[in-house]
Scaffold this active site. Structure first.
Site, PDB file in Angstrom:
ATOM      1  CB  SER A 424      -0.892  -0.010   1.248  1.00 21.95           C
ATOM      2  OG  SER A 424      -1.910   0.942   1.153  1.00 21.95           O
ATOM      3  N   PRO A 425       0.395   2.327  -0.651  1.00 24.43           N
ATOM      4  CG  PRO A 425      -0.552   3.676  -2.288  1.00 24.43           C
ATOM      5  CD  PRO A 425      -0.799   2.426  -1.506  1.00 24.43           C
ATOM      6  CD  GLN A 502      -2.301   6.917  -3.271  1.00 22.03           C
ATOM      7  OE1 GLN A 502      -1.601   7.558  -2.495  1.00 22.03           O
ATOM      8  NE2 GLN A 502      -3.153   5.981  -2.864  1.00 22.03           N
ATOM      9  CE1 TYR A 583      -3.716  14.268   2.780  1.00 24.04           C
ATOM     10  CE2 TYR A 583      -4.058  12.083   1.845  1.00 24.04           C
ATOM     11  CZ  TYR A 583      -3.450  12.910   2.776  1.00 24.04           C
ATOM     12  OH  TYR A 583      -2.578  12.388   3.697  1.00 24.04           O
ATOM     13  NE  ARG A 631      -5.817   4.086  -0.757  1.00 27.91           N
ATOM     14  CZ  ARG A 631      -5.056   3.556   0.208  1.00 27.91           C
ATOM     15  NH1 ARG A 631      -4.766   4.258   1.292  1.00 27.91           N
ATOM     16  NH2 ARG A 631      -4.583   2.335   0.093  1.00 27.91           N
ATOM     17  NE  ARG A 725       0.241   1.769  11.182  1.00 27.10           N
ATOM     18  CZ  ARG A 725      -0.868   2.346  10.715  1.00 27.10           C
ATOM     19  NH1 ARG A 725      -1.746   1.608  10.038  1.00 27.10           N
ATOM     20  NH2 ARG A 725      -1.101   3.639  10.897  1.00 27.10           N
TER      21      ARG A 725
END
Length: 772
Positions: A424-425, A502, A583, A631, A725
């Site tokens: 994942s980013p 991304q 965002y 996303r 993580r």
């Protein structure tokens, strides 16, 4: 002590029995509104763990119940003209009447006073009681009297069900799904004695009303169910023992959670137990288990503290604290199963083939995982894995190694991934002027070598003022593109992985410090002006963004298109548009951050208008044979914000605009959010969008082992799993997880082959030590 149990169900009877057996000096009375042995329902299901506890606390009762049990190991699915069966599930069932009969007789044997046909309206009817056990069910009058204290949260669920019985005996726990012109009906069927089976019929409220069941009496309802399930019943009739209920006897399930479980009324201590304190949906058969476990634990706390009235407050506090944990665990599993059945028709039954539908059904509560299924029925699971692999395009030799679902390939447009795991980013905040450096090369290169099929750099910003922090990556100039090309070339040359880009714009969350200097904290110098859907700061002391005008929008679209073209030239395999986490694009989608009254605010269509403009421009600039994902924050976790239903609306819009995948994240839209974390807590959002909207999804959030990923992919809850993580802690996460589950076909870099055998041998030794 003087103890009164209001309610003669399993909780009240079993607690009275245990307490009287251990301390005969107690004067204990059980008061029941119904006649002896007059009860609603047919059979109940027990777990092995509950029976083990019952053997410990009262062996005679356990022996009587076990003698009356019906045992079965198999689950059978009847679906779309087929019957599928799996074994190893170990259920035990007993008639509810028979169980209560046993408990009543045992109570009489030890000296408990049983009072029937008495309606109790208030706890004050027993002023001499030291302890009043409120076990009078989900509609408890006592609990409702003290609602301000107990603070019950009673949620009426949408599905309708009717609890029936039949004299056909089934040799497996059977689930039968039947489609009608108005929707799906399902039957939950299990035998509980030598002559009788429980037969619960469930459907949606819409199907219930469309068939006119709301206007039928019980006999008409039973006749309807007999027609729907005629094949399964094979000539047998359905029966009801709920003639005391008015109307058709169809019910809604009530899910109950209470904030507190005990109260002192000035004379007596009042404590909730069983369905008066909590309910768990019949989809996992845990209502009776919870009631019995409540009775055991409350008795246990008296054993620990002492059987004196002055010990009651401490006992009740300990009882509630301990039971809350197990009840929450069971209720969460029951909620998952309940919600699965509530949407099963349009989300799963219409979409999935029988093999995958059965897998989804078996894992509906999320208590049963992929490897747990292997322990229960290895033959069935391996057959399913072979079916799944074939559907994914894997050519299998008859005796060849079958890849688990997470290790099957996935193809979208011209891109083929060799497995289903994505890095994942994750923001690293380590760029200078947006330029990736050696850190990014090593960080992404190591994870690509570690076995993941697709790696993403962090959100890469389309302009200098689109950054979150000064350390964010960018793709607004050729220097940055050249640096990215070095990383992309390495991944393609040295690993089988693909690499994605991304793109995003921080919007009102920009101009902040890097995480280790103060996450979300505004820069003290060097800040830049911010833009957003509306002039709302992220934190109350953050910079106030400018509400975007048409000129701003045109510039942002142009910046995204320019970055997209650079990403294509560099050689990225897939593009993701970041429209989540508060965002810039997300700020338009959420009503919490979009207060506009023009054509870009208000309705779903208006709020999505600008993000879709950006997407359409990016799609046009991106090569047709390369996929694009979007996303989304699929839940804002705050009142008034977007919910999964809103996310589904947006997902459909992006799908229709050409999105190939929806990356289903959630939250981070407003700082005041109240997310509910847990294992796989965001997977249901990916599940909903994939199976209701018909677009491929990426599941993210608390996916930390192969068992998680295999369960998600196998059940069709998502097409890919993005792991964050765990990849930070272990760049070789995928290789290591393959070794842990014994999958030998996962490739290791040739330079590391000498370490593989040692790693796998160490795992085998650790497993032997653990079992030994």
């Amino acid at each position: 002590m003087r103890i009164v149990c209001i309610g003669g169900g399993p909780a009240g009877l079993y607690f009275a029995l245990l307490m009287k057996r251990r301390h005969p000096a107690h004067r204990i009375t059980v008061v029941e509104r119904n006649r002896p042995f007059d009860t609603f329902g047919w059979g109940v299901v027990f777990s092995d763990a509950t029976m083990q506890s019952m053997r410990k606390w009262d062996p005679p009762t356990a022996s009587l119940i076990e003698d009356a049990f019906n045992h079965w190991d198999d689950i059978e699915l009847v679906f779309k003209g087929r019957k599928l069966r799996t074994s190893g599930h170990g259920f035990v069932g007993i008639g509810r009447k028979q169980m209560l009969n046993i408990l009543q007789e045992r109570c009489v044997e030890v000296g408990v006073e049983l009072v029937f046909e008495r309606e109790v309206n208030s706890d004050e009817e027993f002023p001499d009681a030291d302890l009043i056990i409120t076990a009078d069910g989900v509609n408890s009058k006592i609990r409702n009297k003290y609602a301000a204290v107990f603070k019950p949260d009673l949620q009426v669920r949408p599905n309708r069900f009717i609890w029936l019985g039949t004299h056909k005996t089934y040799d497996a726990f059977t689930f039968d799904f039947r489609r009608t012109e108005h929707g799906w009906f399902q039957a939950h069927i299990y035998r509980f004695d030598d002559q009788t089976s429980t037969f619960i019929v469930e459907t949606t409220d819409a199907a219930f009303k469309a068939h006119g069941l709301d206007k039928m009496d019980q006999d008409q309802s039973i006749a309807f169910c007999e027609r729907i399930f005629a094949e399964t019943l094979d000539g047998h009739r359905l029966m009801t023992n709920a003639r005391h209920l008015r109307g058709s006897a169809w019910l809604n399930f009530n899910r109950l959670v209470c904030e507190r479980w005990s109260h002192y009324n000035g004379k007596s201590h009042v404590v909730l137990m069983g369905d008066s304190a909590h309910t768990a949906h019949f989809a996992i058969g845990s209502g009776t288990k919870l009631a019995i476990d409540d009775a055991i634990e409350l008795t246990n706390q008296f054993e620990i503290a002492g059987h004196d009235a002055n010990k009651i407050p401490a006992v009740l506090d300990a009882y509630e604290q301990i039971r809350r944990v197990d009840v929450a665990r069971i209720q969460n599993a029951a909620r998952n199963a309940m919600e699965w059945f509530e949407v099963v028709g349009h989300r799963y039954a219409d979409q999935l083939e029988p093999e995958q539908f059965m897998y989804s059904m078996l894992t509906r509560s999320q208590r049963i995982s992929h490897e747990n299924l292997r322990l229960r029925d290895k033959v069935w699971l391996e057959s399913f894995e072979r079916w799944f692999a074939a559907r994914a395009g894997v050519e299998l030799a008859p005796q060849g190694v079958v890849p688990p679902p997470m290790f099957t390939p996935y193809k979208v447009r011209g891109l083929t991934l060799h497995n289903r795991i994505v890095v994942s980013p994750m923001a690293m905040y380590s760029a200078e002027n947006g330029v990736p450096n050696d850190f990014h090369l090593v960080h992404l290169g190591a994870r690509a070598m570690g076995g993941a099929a697709l790696v993403f750099p962090e959100m890469t910003c389309v302009s200098p003022d689109a950054r979150i922090t000064p350390g964010c990556l960018g793709l607004w100039n050729e220097t940055q593109a050249d640096a990215f090309r070095r990383i992309v070339d390495y991944v393609h040359r040295q690993t089988p992985a693909k690499i994605g880009m991304q793109l995003g714009h921080a919007g009102r969350k920009g101009a902040t410090k890097v995480a280790w200097e103060g996450i979300d904290q505004p820069l003290e110098q060097g800040e830049w002006p911010l833009i957003s859907a509306s002039a709302l700061p992220y934190l109350r002391y953050s910079a106030v963004p400018r509400s975007m005008d048409r000129e701003d929008m045109n510039q942002v679209v142009a910046d995204f298109v320019a970055a997209t073209r650079r990403a294509a030239e560099v050689g990225f395999d897939i593009l993701e548009l970041h429209a989540a986490h508060g965002y810039l694009l997300s700020s338009f989608l959420s009503p919490l951050t979009n207060l506009r009254d023009d054509e870009y605010g208000g309705t779903h269509e208006n709020r999505a208008r600008f993000p879709l403009e950006v997407f359409q421009a990016v799609r046009a600039a991106w090569p047709h044979d390369r996929p694009i994902s979007v996303r989304l924050s699929t839940h804002d976790w705050f009142d008034g914000g977007n919910t999964p239903e809103d996310a589904a609306v947006f997902a459909r819009m992006f799908k229709e605009a050409g999105a190939d995948l929806i990356d289903c994240s959630s939250g981070q839209v407003v700082k005041e959010e109240k997310p509910v974390y847990g294992r796989l807590f965001q997977t249901p959002f990916a599940d909903k969008i994939r199976n209701e909207i018909g677009v491929a999804t990426i599941a993210v959030g608390a996916i930390s082992e192969a068992d998680h990923a295999n369960s998600i992919i196998a059940a069709g809850r998502a097409d890919l799993c993005a792991v964050a993580r765990p990849h930070l802690a272990d760049p070789f996460f995928v290789m290591h997880e393959a070794a842990k589950i014994g999958y030998p076909a996962q490739a290791w870099p040739k330079q590391y082959h000498s370490a593989r055998a040692q790693y796998e041998n160490n795992l085998a030794r650790a497993a032997l030590t653990k079992t030994g």
